[in-house]
Design an enzyme around this catalytic site. Sequence first.
Site, PDB file in Angstrom:
ATOM      1  N   GLY A   1       0.794  -1.228   0.000  1.00  0.00           N
ATOM      2  CA  GLY A   1       0.000   0.000   0.000  1.00  0.00           C
ATOM      3  C   GLY A   1       0.827   1.278   0.000  1.00  0.00           C
ATOM      4  O   GLY A   1       0.316   2.359   0.269  1.00  0.00           O
TER       5      GLY A   1
ATOM      6  N   TYR B   1      -3.056  -6.181 -11.602  1.00  0.00           N
ATOM      7  CA  TYR B   1      -2.461  -6.014 -12.938  1.00  0.00           C
ATOM      8  C   TYR B   1      -3.412  -5.291 -13.894  1.00  0.00           C
ATOM      9  O   TYR B   1      -2.968  -4.473 -14.715  1.00  0.00           O
ATOM     10  CB  TYR B   1      -2.048  -7.381 -13.502  1.00  0.00           C
ATOM     11  CG  TYR B   1      -0.858  -7.978 -12.774  1.00  0.00           C
ATOM     12  CD1 TYR B   1       0.341  -7.285 -12.701  1.00  0.00           C
ATOM     13  CD2 TYR B   1      -0.932  -9.221 -12.156  1.00  0.00           C
ATOM     14  CE1 TYR B   1       1.436  -7.808 -12.033  1.00  0.00           C
ATOM     15  CE2 TYR B   1       0.164  -9.761 -11.481  1.00  0.00           C
ATOM     16  CZ  TYR B   1       1.342  -9.043 -11.422  1.00  0.00           C
ATOM     17  OH  TYR B   1       2.424  -9.554 -10.760  1.00  0.00           O
TER      18      TYR B   1
ATOM     19  N   PHE C   1      -3.203  -1.647 -13.959  1.00  0.00           N
ATOM     20  CA  PHE C   1      -2.107  -1.070 -14.752  1.00  0.00           C
ATOM     21  C   PHE C   1      -2.270  -1.331 -16.256  1.00  0.00           C
ATOM     22  O   PHE C   1      -1.328  -1.137 -17.022  1.00  0.00           O
ATOM     23  CB  PHE C   1      -0.753  -1.613 -14.261  1.00  0.00           C
ATOM     24  CG  PHE C   1      -0.385  -1.082 -12.904  1.00  0.00           C
ATOM     25  CD1 PHE C   1       0.164   0.184 -12.757  1.00  0.00           C
ATOM     26  CD2 PHE C   1      -0.640  -1.818 -11.755  1.00  0.00           C
ATOM     27  CE1 PHE C   1       0.478   0.697 -11.504  1.00  0.00           C
ATOM     28  CE2 PHE C   1      -0.334  -1.323 -10.491  1.00  0.00           C
ATOM     29  CZ  PHE C   1       0.224  -0.058 -10.365  1.00  0.00           C
TER      30      PHE C   1
HETATM   31  C1  COA Z   1      -0.589  -7.131  -5.130  1.00  0.00           C
HETATM   32  C2  COA Z   1       0.626  -6.416  -4.528  1.00  0.00           C
HETATM   33  C3  COA Z   1       1.869  -6.751  -5.342  1.00  0.00           C
HETATM   34  C4  COA Z   1       0.374  -4.906  -4.592  1.00  0.00           C
HETATM   35  O1  COA Z   1       1.522  -4.234  -4.080  1.00  0.00           O
HETATM   36  P1  COA Z   1       1.380  -2.875  -3.263  1.00  0.00           P
HETATM   37  O2  COA Z   1       2.733  -2.352  -3.009  1.00  0.00           O
HETATM   38  O3  COA Z   1       0.514  -3.132  -2.070  1.00  0.00           O
HETATM   39  O4  COA Z   1       0.596  -1.979  -4.308  1.00  0.00           O
HETATM   40  P2  COA Z   1       0.837  -0.430  -4.596  1.00  0.00           P
HETATM   41  O5  COA Z   1       0.801   0.307  -3.294  1.00  0.00           O
HETATM   42  O6  COA Z   1       2.051  -0.276  -5.429  1.00  0.00           O
HETATM   43  O7  COA Z   1      -0.438  -0.073  -5.453  1.00  0.00           O
HETATM   44  C5  COA Z   1      -0.312   0.561  -6.718  1.00  0.00           C
HETATM   45  C6  COA Z   1      -1.697   0.795  -7.261  1.00  0.00           C
HETATM   46  O8  COA Z   1      -2.346  -0.468  -7.438  1.00  0.00           O
HETATM   47  C7  COA Z   1      -3.597  -0.466  -6.750  1.00  0.00           C
HETATM   48  N1  COA Z   1      -3.806  -1.811  -6.235  1.00  0.00           N
HETATM   49  C8  COA Z   1      -3.068  -2.452  -5.301  1.00  0.00           C
HETATM   50  N2  COA Z   1      -3.549  -3.701  -5.120  1.00  0.00           N
HETATM   51  C9  COA Z   1      -4.617  -3.813  -5.946  1.00  0.00           C
HETATM   52  C10 COA Z   1      -5.555  -4.850  -6.220  1.00  0.00           C
HETATM   53  N3  COA Z   1      -5.474  -6.035  -5.612  1.00  0.00           N
HETATM   54  N4  COA Z   1      -6.510  -4.627  -7.142  1.00  0.00           N
HETATM   55  C11 COA Z   1      -6.605  -3.435  -7.779  1.00  0.00           C
HETATM   56  N5  COA Z   1      -5.744  -2.412  -7.573  1.00  0.00           N
HETATM   57  C12 COA Z   1      -4.774  -2.608  -6.671  1.00  0.00           C
HETATM   58  C13 COA Z   1      -3.428   0.563  -5.632  1.00  0.00           C
HETATM   59  O9  COA Z   1      -4.671   1.067  -5.220  1.00  0.00           O
HETATM   60  C14 COA Z   1      -2.580   1.617  -6.307  1.00  0.00           C
HETATM   61  O10 COA Z   1      -3.415   2.441  -7.092  1.00  0.00           O
HETATM   62  P3  COA Z   1      -3.008   3.956  -7.498  1.00  0.00           P
HETATM   63  O11 COA Z   1      -1.767   3.839  -8.364  1.00  0.00           O
HETATM   64  O12 COA Z   1      -4.178   4.450  -8.263  1.00  0.00           O
HETATM   65  O13 COA Z   1      -2.737   4.653  -6.219  1.00  0.00           O
HETATM   66  C15 COA Z   1       0.825  -6.779  -3.032  1.00  0.00           C
HETATM   67  O14 COA Z   1      -0.361  -6.489  -2.325  1.00  0.00           O
HETATM   68  C16 COA Z   1       1.201  -8.223  -2.803  1.00  0.00           C
HETATM   69  O15 COA Z   1       2.379  -8.571  -2.863  1.00  0.00           O
HETATM   70  N6  COA Z   1       0.219  -9.072  -2.534  1.00  0.00           N
HETATM   71  C17 COA Z   1       0.480 -10.482  -2.257  1.00  0.00           C
HETATM   72  C18 COA Z   1       1.084 -11.214  -3.434  1.00  0.00           C
HETATM   73  C19 COA Z   1       0.368 -11.001  -4.755  1.00  0.00           C
HETATM   74  O16 COA Z   1      -0.858 -11.039  -4.825  1.00  0.00           O
HETATM   75  N7  COA Z   1       1.164 -10.753  -5.804  1.00  0.00           N
HETATM   76  C20 COA Z   1       0.656 -10.437  -7.132  1.00  0.00           C
HETATM   77  C21 COA Z   1       1.324 -11.230  -8.202  1.00  0.00           C
HETATM   78  S1  COA Z   1       1.038 -12.967  -8.096  1.00  0.00           S
END
Ligand code: COA
Length: 176
Positions: A104, A142, A145
Amino acid sequence: MTAPPFRIELFQKDKHDRTEFDCGVQELNDYFRKQLSQDIKRNVTLCYVVLDNKADAIAGYYTISMGQILLNELPEKTVKKLPRYPSVPVARVGCLAIDKRYQGQGLGGGILSDAIRRAITSGVACFAVVVDAKDEGAVSFYEHFGFIRLKSQPKSLFLTVSLELQQLYSMMFTDD
Ligand SMILES: CC(C)(COP(=O)(O)OP(=O)(O)OC[C@H]1O[C@@H](n2cnc3c(N)ncnc32)[C@H](O)[C@@H]1OP(=O)(O)O)[C@@H](O)C(=O)NCCC(=O)NCCS
Protein backbone atom coordinates in the site's frame (compact mmCIF):
# COMPACT_ATOMS: atom_id res chain seq x y z
CA MET A 1 21.54 14.83 0.12
CA THR A 2 19.46 12.10 1.88
CA ALA A 3 19.56 8.51 0.59
CA PRO A 4 16.38 7.26 -1.13
CA PRO A 5 14.27 5.02 1.16
CA PHE A 6 14.35 2.05 -1.23
CA ARG A 7 16.63 0.58 -3.87
CA ILE A 8 16.20 -2.23 -6.38
CA GLU A 9 18.98 -4.69 -7.10
CA LEU A 10 19.62 -8.14 -8.49
CA PHE A 11 18.89 -10.83 -5.89
CA GLN A 12 21.92 -12.75 -4.63
CA LYS A 13 21.35 -15.59 -2.19
CA ASP A 14 24.47 -14.94 -0.12
CA LYS A 15 23.75 -11.24 0.19
CA HIS A 16 19.98 -10.99 0.80
CA ASP A 17 18.25 -12.59 3.79
CA ARG A 18 14.84 -13.99 2.76
CA THR A 19 13.88 -15.64 6.05
CA GLU A 20 11.60 -12.82 7.30
CA PHE A 21 9.85 -12.15 4.00
CA ASP A 22 6.06 -12.52 4.15
CA CYS A 23 3.74 -11.19 1.45
CA GLY A 24 0.70 -13.04 2.79
CA VAL A 25 0.59 -15.56 -0.06
CA GLN A 26 2.20 -18.84 0.99
CA GLU A 27 3.00 -19.96 -2.56
CA LEU A 28 4.98 -16.77 -3.24
CA ASN A 29 6.76 -16.92 0.15
CA ASP A 30 7.72 -20.58 -0.39
CA TYR A 31 8.91 -19.96 -3.93
CA PHE A 32 11.10 -17.05 -2.80
CA ARG A 33 12.57 -18.93 0.16
CA LYS A 34 12.92 -22.45 -1.21
CA GLN A 35 12.83 -22.68 -5.01
CA LEU A 36 14.22 -19.43 -6.37
CA SER A 37 17.93 -20.19 -5.90
CA GLN A 38 17.63 -23.40 -7.92
CA ASP A 39 15.86 -21.57 -10.76
CA ILE A 40 18.55 -18.88 -10.80
CA LYS A 41 21.30 -21.50 -10.77
CA ARG A 42 19.72 -23.18 -13.79
CA ASN A 43 19.38 -19.86 -15.64
CA VAL A 44 15.61 -20.08 -15.98
CA THR A 45 14.92 -16.84 -14.13
CA LEU A 46 16.45 -13.72 -12.64
CA CYS A 47 15.11 -12.05 -9.54
CA TYR A 48 15.20 -8.41 -8.45
CA VAL A 49 14.57 -7.30 -4.88
CA VAL A 50 13.43 -3.95 -3.54
CA LEU A 51 15.30 -3.17 -0.34
CA ASP A 52 14.42 -0.89 2.54
CA ASN A 53 17.63 1.11 2.94
CA LYS A 54 16.91 2.01 6.55
CA ALA A 55 15.83 -1.38 7.93
CA ASP A 56 18.10 -3.33 5.57
CA ALA A 57 15.12 -5.61 4.82
CA ILE A 58 13.65 -7.07 1.63
CA ALA A 59 10.41 -5.19 0.94
CA GLY A 60 9.54 -7.07 -2.25
CA TYR A 61 10.73 -9.12 -5.19
CA TYR A 62 9.91 -10.06 -8.74
CA THR A 63 11.19 -12.71 -11.12
CA ILE A 64 11.69 -12.13 -14.83
CA SER A 65 12.62 -14.37 -17.75
CA MET A 66 12.25 -14.55 -21.52
CA GLY A 67 9.30 -16.43 -22.95
CA GLN A 68 6.77 -16.60 -25.74
CA ILE A 69 3.00 -16.65 -26.11
CA LEU A 70 0.93 -18.15 -28.87
CA LEU A 71 -0.89 -15.68 -31.10
CA ASN A 72 -4.21 -17.35 -30.40
CA GLU A 73 -3.93 -16.28 -26.75
CA LEU A 74 -4.27 -12.64 -27.83
CA PRO A 75 -7.41 -10.64 -28.72
CA GLU A 76 -8.28 -10.40 -32.45
CA LYS A 77 -7.58 -6.67 -32.62
CA THR A 78 -4.03 -7.24 -31.32
CA VAL A 79 -3.40 -10.21 -33.64
CA LYS A 80 -4.51 -8.19 -36.69
CA LYS A 81 -1.47 -5.92 -36.31
CA LEU A 82 1.00 -8.82 -36.08
CA PRO A 83 2.82 -10.96 -38.64
CA ARG A 84 1.42 -14.50 -38.95
CA TYR A 85 4.04 -16.19 -36.80
CA PRO A 86 2.67 -18.81 -34.40
CA SER A 87 4.03 -16.97 -31.34
CA VAL A 88 5.52 -13.67 -30.19
CA PRO A 89 8.42 -13.03 -27.78
CA VAL A 90 7.60 -11.75 -24.30
CA ALA A 91 9.23 -11.00 -20.97
CA ARG A 92 7.53 -13.05 -18.26
CA VAL A 93 7.14 -11.78 -14.70
CA GLY A 94 6.38 -15.09 -13.00
CA CYS A 95 6.21 -13.83 -9.41
CA LEU A 96 5.86 -10.37 -7.92
CA ALA A 97 5.23 -9.74 -4.25
CA ILE A 98 5.55 -7.06 -1.60
CA ASP A 99 6.05 -7.90 2.07
CA LYS A 100 2.91 -7.20 4.15
CA ARG A 101 4.76 -4.51 6.15
CA TYR A 102 5.33 -2.52 2.95
CA GLN A 103 2.08 -3.02 1.00
CA GLY A 104 0.00 0.00 0.00
CA GLN A 105 2.98 2.36 -0.35
CA GLY A 106 3.40 2.24 -4.12
CA LEU A 107 6.14 -0.40 -4.14
CA GLY A 108 4.13 -3.03 -6.08
CA GLY A 109 3.49 -0.54 -8.89
CA GLY A 110 7.12 0.57 -8.61
CA ILE A 111 8.64 -2.87 -9.13
CA LEU A 112 6.13 -3.65 -11.89
CA SER A 113 7.31 -0.56 -13.76
CA ASP A 114 10.92 -1.58 -13.07
CA ALA A 115 10.20 -4.98 -14.70
CA ILE A 116 8.63 -3.29 -17.74
CA ARG A 117 11.60 -0.94 -17.97
CA ARG A 118 14.02 -3.90 -17.92
CA ALA A 119 12.02 -5.71 -20.62
CA ILE A 120 12.06 -2.63 -22.84
CA THR A 121 15.74 -1.83 -22.39
CA SER A 122 17.06 -5.42 -22.45
CA GLY A 123 18.30 -5.14 -26.02
CA VAL A 124 16.23 -8.21 -26.98
CA ALA A 125 12.98 -7.87 -28.94
CA CYS A 126 9.95 -8.15 -26.72
CA PHE A 127 6.36 -7.76 -27.89
CA ALA A 128 4.74 -7.73 -24.45
CA VAL A 129 5.23 -8.24 -20.76
CA VAL A 130 3.29 -11.25 -19.40
CA VAL A 131 2.47 -11.65 -15.71
CA ASP A 132 1.20 -14.70 -13.83
CA ALA A 133 -1.31 -13.73 -11.15
CA LYS A 134 -1.85 -16.16 -8.29
CA ASP A 135 -5.45 -15.16 -7.55
CA GLU A 136 -8.23 -12.77 -8.63
CA GLY A 137 -6.93 -10.04 -6.29
CA ALA A 138 -3.61 -10.11 -8.13
CA VAL A 139 -5.46 -10.10 -11.48
CA SER A 140 -7.20 -6.87 -10.49
CA PHE A 141 -3.84 -5.37 -9.44
CA TYR A 142 -2.46 -6.01 -12.94
CA GLU A 143 -5.68 -4.85 -14.64
CA HIS A 144 -5.30 -1.59 -12.74
CA PHE A 145 -2.11 -1.07 -14.75
CA GLY A 146 -3.73 -1.92 -18.10
CA PHE A 147 -2.82 -5.61 -18.38
CA ILE A 148 -5.28 -7.80 -20.35
CA ARG A 149 -6.10 -11.47 -19.68
CA LEU A 150 -4.79 -14.12 -22.08
CA LYS A 151 -7.65 -16.07 -23.68
CA SER A 152 -7.07 -19.56 -22.32
CA GLN A 153 -5.07 -18.65 -19.18
CA PRO A 154 -7.26 -16.10 -17.40
CA LYS A 155 -4.77 -15.62 -14.54
CA SER A 156 -2.00 -14.70 -16.97
CA LEU A 157 -2.16 -11.22 -18.44
CA PHE A 158 -0.21 -9.22 -21.00
CA LEU A 159 0.70 -5.62 -21.70
CA THR A 160 2.06 -4.79 -25.13
CA VAL A 161 5.31 -2.92 -25.24
CA SER A 162 4.41 -0.18 -27.69
CA LEU A 163 6.97 1.93 -29.49
CA GLU A 164 5.74 4.98 -27.55
CA LEU A 165 6.28 3.18 -24.24
CA GLN A 166 9.75 2.09 -25.33
CA GLN A 167 10.69 5.64 -26.28
CA LEU A 168 9.30 7.01 -23.03
CA TYR A 169 11.21 4.50 -20.89
CA SER A 170 14.47 4.92 -22.80
CA MET A 171 14.23 8.67 -22.14
CA MET A 172 13.41 8.18 -18.45
CA PHE A 173 15.97 5.52 -17.53
CA THR A 174 19.52 4.59 -18.35
CA ASP A 175 20.82 1.02 -18.28
CA ASP A 176 22.58 -0.15 -15.13
C1 COA B 1 -0.59 -7.13 -5.13
C2 COA B 1 0.63 -6.42 -4.53
C3 COA B 1 1.87 -6.75 -5.34
C4 COA B 1 0.37 -4.91 -4.59
O1 COA B 1 1.52 -4.23 -4.08
P1 COA B 1 1.38 -2.88 -3.26
O2 COA B 1 2.73 -2.35 -3.01
O3 COA B 1 0.51 -3.13 -2.07
O4 COA B 1 0.60 -1.98 -4.31
P2 COA B 1 0.84 -0.43 -4.60
O5 COA B 1 0.80 0.31 -3.29
O6 COA B 1 2.05 -0.28 -5.43
O7 COA B 1 -0.44 -0.07 -5.45
C5 COA B 1 -0.31 0.56 -6.72
C6 COA B 1 -1.70 0.80 -7.26
O8 COA B 1 -2.35 -0.47 -7.44
C7 COA B 1 -3.60 -0.47 -6.75
N1 COA B 1 -3.81 -1.81 -6.23
C8 COA B 1 -3.07 -2.45 -5.30
N2 COA B 1 -3.55 -3.70 -5.12
C9 COA B 1 -4.62 -3.81 -5.95
C10 COA B 1 -5.55 -4.85 -6.22
N3 COA B 1 -5.47 -6.03 -5.61
N4 COA B 1 -6.51 -4.63 -7.14
C11 COA B 1 -6.61 -3.44 -7.78
N5 COA B 1 -5.74 -2.41 -7.57
C12 COA B 1 -4.77 -2.61 -6.67
C13 COA B 1 -3.43 0.56 -5.63
O9 COA B 1 -4.67 1.07 -5.22
C14 COA B 1 -2.58 1.62 -6.31
O10 COA B 1 -3.42 2.44 -7.09
P3 COA B 1 -3.01 3.96 -7.50
O11 COA B 1 -1.77 3.84 -8.36
O12 COA B 1 -4.18 4.45 -8.26
O13 COA B 1 -2.74 4.65 -6.22
C15 COA B 1 0.82 -6.78 -3.03
O14 COA B 1 -0.36 -6.49 -2.33
C16 COA B 1 1.20 -8.22 -2.80
O15 COA B 1 2.38 -8.57 -2.86
N6 COA B 1 0.22 -9.07 -2.53
C17 COA B 1 0.48 -10.48 -2.26
C18 COA B 1 1.08 -11.21 -3.43
C19 COA B 1 0.37 -11.00 -4.76
O16 COA B 1 -0.86 -11.04 -4.82
N7 COA B 1 1.16 -10.75 -5.80
C20 COA B 1 0.66 -10.44 -7.13
C21 COA B 1 1.32 -11.23 -8.20
S1 COA B 1 1.04 -12.97 -8.10
